[in-house]
Design a protein around this motif. Structure first.
Motif, PDB file in Angstrom:
ATOM      1  N   UNK A  30       0.873  -1.235   0.214  1.00 47.08           N
ATOM      2  CA  UNK A  30      -0.339   0.214  -0.069  1.00 47.08           C
ATOM      3  C   UNK A  30       0.952   1.424   0.598  1.00 47.08           C
ATOM      4  N   UNK A  31       1.721   1.575   0.279  1.00 47.91           N
ATOM      5  CA  UNK A  31       2.696   2.331   0.837  1.00 47.91           C
ATOM      6  C   UNK A  31       3.895   2.502  -0.849  1.00 47.91           C
ATOM      7  N   UNK A  32       3.331   1.539  -2.001  1.00 52.54           N
ATOM      8  CA  UNK A  32       4.008   1.803  -2.905  1.00 52.54           C
ATOM      9  C   UNK A  32       5.157   1.478  -2.713  1.00 52.54           C
ATOM     10  N   UNK A  33       6.184   0.442  -2.225  1.00 51.34           N
ATOM     11  CA  UNK A  33       7.285  -0.490  -3.041  1.00 51.34           C
ATOM     12  C   UNK A  33       7.133  -0.191  -4.315  1.00 51.34           C
ATOM     13  N   UNK A  34       8.335  -0.083  -4.801  1.00 55.55           N
ATOM     14  CA  UNK A  34       8.175  -0.939  -6.247  1.00 55.55           C
ATOM     15  C   UNK A  34       8.294  -2.172  -6.100  1.00 55.55           C
ATOM     16  N   UNK A  35       9.606  -2.863  -5.588  1.00 52.95           N
ATOM     17  CA  UNK A  35       9.013  -4.067  -6.372  1.00 52.95           C
ATOM     18  C   UNK A  35       9.210  -5.397  -4.362  1.00 52.95           C
ATOM     19  N   UNK A  36       8.005  -5.696  -4.330  1.00 53.68           N
ATOM     20  CA  UNK A  36       7.843  -6.246  -3.510  1.00 53.68           C
ATOM     21  C   UNK A  36       8.303  -8.028  -4.037  1.00 53.68           C
ATOM     22  N   UNK A  85       2.792 -17.460  -1.019  1.00 55.57           N
ATOM     23  CA  UNK A  85       3.302 -16.550  -1.897  1.00 55.57           C
ATOM     24  C   UNK A  85       2.777 -15.889  -2.212  1.00 55.57           C
ATOM     25  N   UNK A  86       1.912 -16.946  -3.416  1.00 57.05           N
ATOM     26  CA  UNK A  86       1.277 -16.885  -4.649  1.00 57.05           C
ATOM     27  C   UNK A  86      -0.379 -15.883  -4.369  1.00 57.05           C
ATOM     28  N   UNK A  87      -0.954 -16.543  -3.042  1.00 53.26           N
ATOM     29  CA  UNK A  87      -2.222 -15.949  -2.879  1.00 53.26           C
ATOM     30  C   UNK A  87      -1.938 -14.916  -1.882  1.00 53.26           C
ATOM     31  N   UNK A  88      -1.056 -14.074  -0.919  1.00 54.95           N
ATOM     32  CA  UNK A  88      -0.369 -13.035  -0.759  1.00 54.95           C
ATOM     33  C   UNK A  88      -0.520 -11.580  -2.563  1.00 54.95           C
ATOM     34  N   UNK A  89       0.403 -12.131  -2.889  1.00 50.61           N
ATOM     35  CA  UNK A  89       0.715 -11.546  -3.938  1.00 50.61           C
ATOM     36  C   UNK A  89      -0.865 -11.812  -4.815  1.00 50.61           C
ATOM     37  N   UNK A  90      -2.247 -12.276  -5.284  1.00 52.29           N
ATOM     38  CA  UNK A  90      -3.456 -12.116  -5.395  1.00 52.29           C
ATOM     39  C   UNK A  90      -3.829 -10.716  -4.948  1.00 52.29           C
ATOM     40  N   UNK A  91      -3.966 -10.825  -3.881  1.00 50.97           N
ATOM     41  CA  UNK A  91      -4.840  -9.946  -3.071  1.00 50.97           C
ATOM     42  C   UNK A  91      -3.139  -8.088  -2.833  1.00 50.97           C
ATOM     43  N   UNK A  92      -2.609  -8.454  -2.869  1.00 47.31           N
ATOM     44  CA  UNK A  92      -1.795  -7.112  -3.229  1.00 47.31           C
ATOM     45  C   UNK A  92      -2.092  -6.603  -4.296  1.00 47.31           C
ATOM     46  N   UNK A 139       6.974  -9.858  -7.661  1.00 47.19           N
ATOM     47  CA  UNK A 139       8.567 -11.270  -7.477  1.00 47.19           C
ATOM     48  C   UNK A 139       7.821 -12.367  -6.653  1.00 47.19           C
ATOM     49  N   UNK A 140       6.985 -13.110  -7.029  1.00 44.75           N
ATOM     50  CA  UNK A 140       6.419 -14.052  -6.194  1.00 44.75           C
ATOM     51  C   UNK A 140       7.616 -15.742  -6.236  1.00 44.75           C
ATOM     52  N   UNK A 141       8.217 -16.275  -4.912  1.00 44.44           N
ATOM     53  CA  UNK A 141       8.936 -16.652  -4.683  1.00 44.44           C
ATOM     54  C   UNK A 141       8.510 -18.601  -4.061  1.00 44.44           C
ATOM     55  N   UNK A 142       7.695 -19.374  -4.834  1.00 43.83           N
ATOM     56  CA  UNK A 142       6.691 -20.089  -4.026  1.00 43.83           C
ATOM     57  C   UNK A 142       8.039 -21.320  -3.999  1.00 43.83           C
ATOM     58  N   UNK A 143       9.503 -20.627  -3.222  1.00 48.37           N
ATOM     59  CA  UNK A 143       9.865 -22.415  -2.638  1.00 48.37           C
ATOM     60  C   UNK A 143      10.308 -22.018  -1.322  1.00 48.37           C
ATOM     61  N   UNK A 144      11.420 -22.876  -0.884  1.00 50.49           N
ATOM     62  CA  UNK A 144      11.681 -23.204   1.048  1.00 50.49           C
ATOM     63  C   UNK A 144      12.848 -22.328   0.529  1.00 50.49           C
ATOM     64  N   UNK A 145      13.424 -21.303   2.187  1.00 56.65           N
ATOM     65  CA  UNK A 145      14.129 -20.504   2.415  1.00 56.65           C
ATOM     66  C   UNK A 145      15.116 -21.103   2.622  1.00 56.65           C
TER      67      UNK A 145
END
Ligand code: ZN
Length: 286
Positions: free
Chosen positions: A65-71, A100-107, A117-123
């Motif tokens: 919401x704050x307008x970070x360019x890339x999340x 990660x995909x679900x949050x990206x959809x909301x955002x 940038x969605x990274x559906x992987x283990x850290x």
């Protein structure tokens, strides 16, 4: 950080905003401490959120919401019914989906200006080496010591600030680690040289957590990321913020850089991520 607070030598910042951007971010731009220059800094920033759960939900929502360019959003896990009591960036219709995909959809619906940038992987160590250098700031929203220590070591070695929060039951804590910038900044191992023995500290799935407490801590984390990127206020590097929700009390304790620290000390023994290479599979986000 490659770019950020006080970097007056940054080549010409793009201060052109569309009408929609000016309206969307008008309450930020009104703040003397932010203004158009600060908003342009946010638009230029790249932030990595590790864990799309209880901390990651408010973190990603407020940063987006704050307008970070890339999340960037990292999470390998899928949404379960027991997550929804606190992981408020998801919804019931998305059970079974990658988080990660679900949050990206909301955002994407909240602010289409943000590049996701969605990274559906283990850290794991490989993901840390690959992803962390691509971002300016890293946020830890995970719920286990293996990932917490991996991110602490990786951010220090790769030269990125880490905004780290933890929650359990009715309590939360928060700090910012910038040990790679040198003294007086401590690193995360100045605070905890080694992870506690397995089973000593319960996880939220064992001990429970009040959903709203996670929300507050994730929101505080987002606030510290924004302050860091804007170069305003007093950061939490060298301090640990502790909150006890039952007592309704906040306090901060000082963190000192430890000369004998295994990561940032004079005779540091941790020089790469090899110790994390074969770590046990990490659990999910809070
Ligand atoms: Zn240290």
């Amino acid at each position: 950080m490659r770019r950020g607070p006080g970097d007056d030598h940054i080549p010409a910042m793009d201060l052109d905003f569309t009408e929609d951007e000016l309206r969307r971010y008008s309450r930020h731009i009104l703040l003397a401490e932010v203004g158009a220059t600060g908003q342009a800094r946010l638009r230029q920033a790249r932030v990595l959120v590790v864990g799309a759960g209880g901390l990651g939900s408010p973190l990603a929502l407020y940063l987006g919401a704050a307008g970070i360019g890339t999340l960037g959003l990292v999470d390998h896990d899928v949404l379960e019914l027991s997550n929804l009591q606190r992981q408020v960036a998801h919804d019931t219709s998305r059970l079974g989906r990658n988080k990660a995909e679900s949050v990206a959809q909301t955002l994407a619906a909240l602010n289409p200006e943000v590049r996701l940038e969605v990274h559906p992987r283990r850290m794991d160590a490989e993901a840390a080496r690959e992803l962390i250098p691509r971002y300016d700031v890293v946020c830890d929203g995970t719920d286990n010591f293996a990932t917490r220590f991996l991110l602490g070591d990786a951010c220090h070695l790769l030269g990125r600030p880490l905004v780290s929060a933890a929650v359990l039951r009715f309590e939360g804590q928060l700090s910012v680690f910038r040990g790679h910038e040198g003294p007086p900044h401590p690193c995360h191992r100045c605070l905890h040289p080694e992870p506690p023995p397995e089973g000593l500290v319960p996880t939220c799935s064992e001990a429970g957590v009040l959903g709203a407490v996670v929300g507050v801590m994730g929101t505080l984390q987002a606030t510290e990321v924004l302050k860091l990127l804007l170069g305003i206020g007093e950061g939490l590097s060298g301090r640990l913020l502790l909150w006890d929700a039952l007592d309704a009390r906040f306090r901060t304790v000082k963190l000192k850089r430890d000369p004998a620290c295994p990561l940032c000390g004079e005779h540091a023994t941790i020089r790469d991520l090899s110790a994390h290479e074969h770590a046990a599979p990490a659990a999910c986000a809070v």
